[in-house]
Design an enzyme around this catalytic site. Structure first.
Site, PDB file in Angstrom:
ATOM      1  N   CYS A 183       4.116   2.307  12.153  1.00  0.00           N
ATOM      2  CA  CYS A 183       4.788   2.693  11.391  1.00  0.00           C
ATOM      3  C   CYS A 183       5.648   3.740  12.088  1.00  0.00           C
ATOM      4  O   CYS A 183       6.542   4.198  11.454  1.00  0.00           O
ATOM      5  CB  CYS A 183       4.066   2.925  10.010  1.00  0.00           C
ATOM      6  SG  CYS A 183       2.921   1.359   8.825  1.00  0.00           S
TER       7      CYS A 183
ATOM      8  N   ASN B 188      -5.507   3.706  10.650  1.00  0.00           N
ATOM      9  CA  ASN B 188      -4.717   2.336  10.919  1.00  0.00           C
ATOM     10  C   ASN B 188      -5.434   2.976  12.394  1.00  0.00           C
ATOM     11  O   ASN B 188      -5.000   1.746  13.201  1.00  0.00           O
ATOM     12  CB  ASN B 188      -3.903   2.916  10.002  1.00  0.00           C
ATOM     13  CG  ASN B 188      -3.327   4.174  10.617  1.00  0.00           C
ATOM     14  OD1 ASN B 188      -4.407   5.240   9.460  1.00  0.00           O
ATOM     15  ND2 ASN B 188      -1.432   4.177  11.222  1.00  0.00           N
TER      16      ASN B 188
ATOM     17  N   ALA C  62       0.840  -1.242  -0.133  1.00  0.00           N
ATOM     18  CA  ALA C  62       0.033  -0.416   0.269  1.00  0.00           C
ATOM     19  C   ALA C  62       0.978   1.329   0.189  1.00  0.00           C
ATOM     20  O   ALA C  62       0.593   1.888  -0.629  1.00  0.00           O
ATOM     21  CB  ALA C  62      -1.026  -0.079   1.269  1.00  0.00           C
TER      22      ALA C  62
ATOM     23  N   SER D 191      -3.831  -3.522   0.084  1.00  0.00           N
ATOM     24  CA  SER D 191      -2.401  -4.216   1.259  1.00  0.00           C
ATOM     25  C   SER D 191      -2.978  -5.714   1.141  1.00  0.00           C
ATOM     26  O   SER D 191      -3.951  -5.795   1.985  1.00  0.00           O
ATOM     27  CB  SER D 191      -1.977  -3.647   2.019  1.00  0.00           C
ATOM     28  OG  SER D 191      -1.205  -4.080   3.329  1.00  0.00           O
ATOM     29  N   ALA D 192      -2.083  -6.623   1.055  1.00  0.00           N
ATOM     30  CA  ALA D 192      -2.787  -8.083   0.809  1.00  0.00           C
ATOM     31  C   ALA D 192      -2.198  -8.256   2.316  1.00  0.00           C
ATOM     32  O   ALA D 192      -3.085  -9.087   2.987  1.00  0.00           O
ATOM     33  CB  ALA D 192      -1.522  -9.095  -0.158  1.00  0.00           C
TER      34      ALA D 192
END
EC number: 2.8.1.7
Length: 404
Positions: free
Chosen positions: A328, A155, A75, A203-204
């Site tokens: 992050c 998020n 992503a 995103s996977a």
């Protein structure tokens, strides 16, 4: 029950065993290991077919045309490609971009980079519930606005933006609309036919697929043009060069197919567990939920425990894998910029914990978490002079602290 209990599904998810099994079939000599771009032999054809199937699976998840799916490394790359790609292609139309202060760093830092290149970016502040009203977005629009980038699900606090309404507004003003759906793809229904969204980052590894693979949805009608950020062999219709990682792509495709099939049942179970967790901790004094509880993704719960320092709480909760803020930015000791944007003071932002629940979370784990949280908060407050002062009725905002 395995300790520590994993309650950080918003940071990453384990690969679903069904996904891992499919990926294993694309690695070794007796599997589908060829280069999908090798057109001269069967190994390449098999790999190309496997990629095509996966592309269809990802497209079906969001009701898109498979030709609108561009595979990326995740992503973050999708966000970069979408925002820089639009900015560089349409810069003659205008150089103004609108986004929000609570976006993921992959969007914020990309916008910062564009500012260094001469673009102008408006960063919208959310309301105290974490949501950005439509009027705020509309008021920021100008003649030279070329792009609006707003995330679907946050998020850190899990709030859900009304993407359909923002899409309608952007389409009526002929402004391109990008959505970071890293936290919502595979968890919430997304239908690009009914939502007027032009670009979507996926995103996977947030939906039980492998890390290192993602996708960018790029609308064909009306057609969105991008300037590539990665140059080479002209893969992915020239938008993203680089040999396609068959095993990763197959993993993402399978994860998308499972997510689409199991979304309703997964969410019902996860919502029950989230409610169980909140009901088990909301009785603790001076405990607050961050973000709009009603308009948020059911697997996310961000809670501030006042008069408890977040880092010490996380150490006390060593049996729980949780986070304060996003993975992050969790290496920094700064309070969460998302919570600060909501208007929380440093103390409240520092005392917040993000619990995120997923496909493999059990009721037993939630009950153990409730017990651990209640005990830890009690123990830490016992040691806190601030808690004692608060209990004695002292207004801590009016205390004049001495400087040494």
């Amino acid at each position: 029950m395995k300790l520590p209990i994993y309650l950080d599904y918003a940071a990453t998810t384990p690969v679903d065993p069904r996904v891992a099994e499919k990926m294993m079939q694309c690695m070794t000599m007796d599997g589908i290991f060829g280069n999908p771009a090798s057109r001269s032999h069967r190994y390449g054809w098999q790999a190309e077919e496997a990629v095509d199937i996966a592309r269809n699976q990802v497209a079906e998840l969001i009701n898109a045309d498979p030709r609108e799916i561009v595979f990326t490394s995740g992503a973050t790359e999708s966000d970069n490609l979408a925002i820089k790609g639009v900015a560089h292609f349409y810069h003659k139309k205008g150089k103004h971009i609108i986004t929000s202060k609570t976006e993921h760093k992959a969007v914020l830092d990309t916008c910062r980079q564009l500012e260094r290149e001469g673009f102008e970016v408006t960063y919208l502040a959310p309301e105290s519930n974490g949501l950005i009203p439509l009027e705020t977005i509309e008021a920021a629009m100008r003649e030279d606005t070329i792009l609006v980038s707003i995330m679907h699900v946050n998020n850190e606090i899990g709030v859900i933006h009304d993407i359909s309404a923002i899409g309608e507004l952007c389409r009526s003003k002929k402004i391109i609309f990008h959505v970071d759906a890293a936290q919502s793809a595979g968890k919430l229904p997304i239908d690009v036919q009914s939502m007027k969204v032009d670009l979507i980052s996926i995103s996977a590894h947030k939906m039980y697929g492998p890390k290192g693979i993602g996708a960018l949805y790029v609308r064909r009608k009306p057609r969105i043009r991008l300037e590539a950020t990665m140059h080479g062999g002209g893969h992915e219709r020239g938008m993203r060069s680089g040999t396609l990682a068959t095993h990763q792509i197959v993993g993402m495709g399978e994860a998308a197919a499972i997510a689409k099939a199991d979304m309703t049942t997964d969410n019902a179970r996860i919502r029950t567990l989230r409610d169980r967790l909140w009901n088990g901790v909301k009785g603790i004094e001076e405990t607050y939920i961050n973000g709009d509880f009603e308009q948020s993704y059911c697997g996310s719960l961000n809670v501030s425990f006042n008069f408890v320092e977040g880092e010490s709480l996380m150490m006390a909760l060593k049996d729980l894998a949780v986070s304060s803020g996003s993975a992050c930015t969790s290496a920094s000791l700064e309070p969460s910029y998302v919570l600060r944007a909501l208007g929380l003071n440093d103390e409240m932002a520092h005392s917040s914990i993000r619990f995120s629940i997923g496909r493999f979370t059990t009721e037993e784990e939630i009950d153990h978490a409730i017990e651990t949280i209640n005990k830890s908060i009690g123990d830490l407050r016992e040691m806190s002079p601030l808690w004692e002062m608060f209990q004695d009725g002292v207004d801590l905002d009016k205390v004049q602290w001495a400087h040494h």
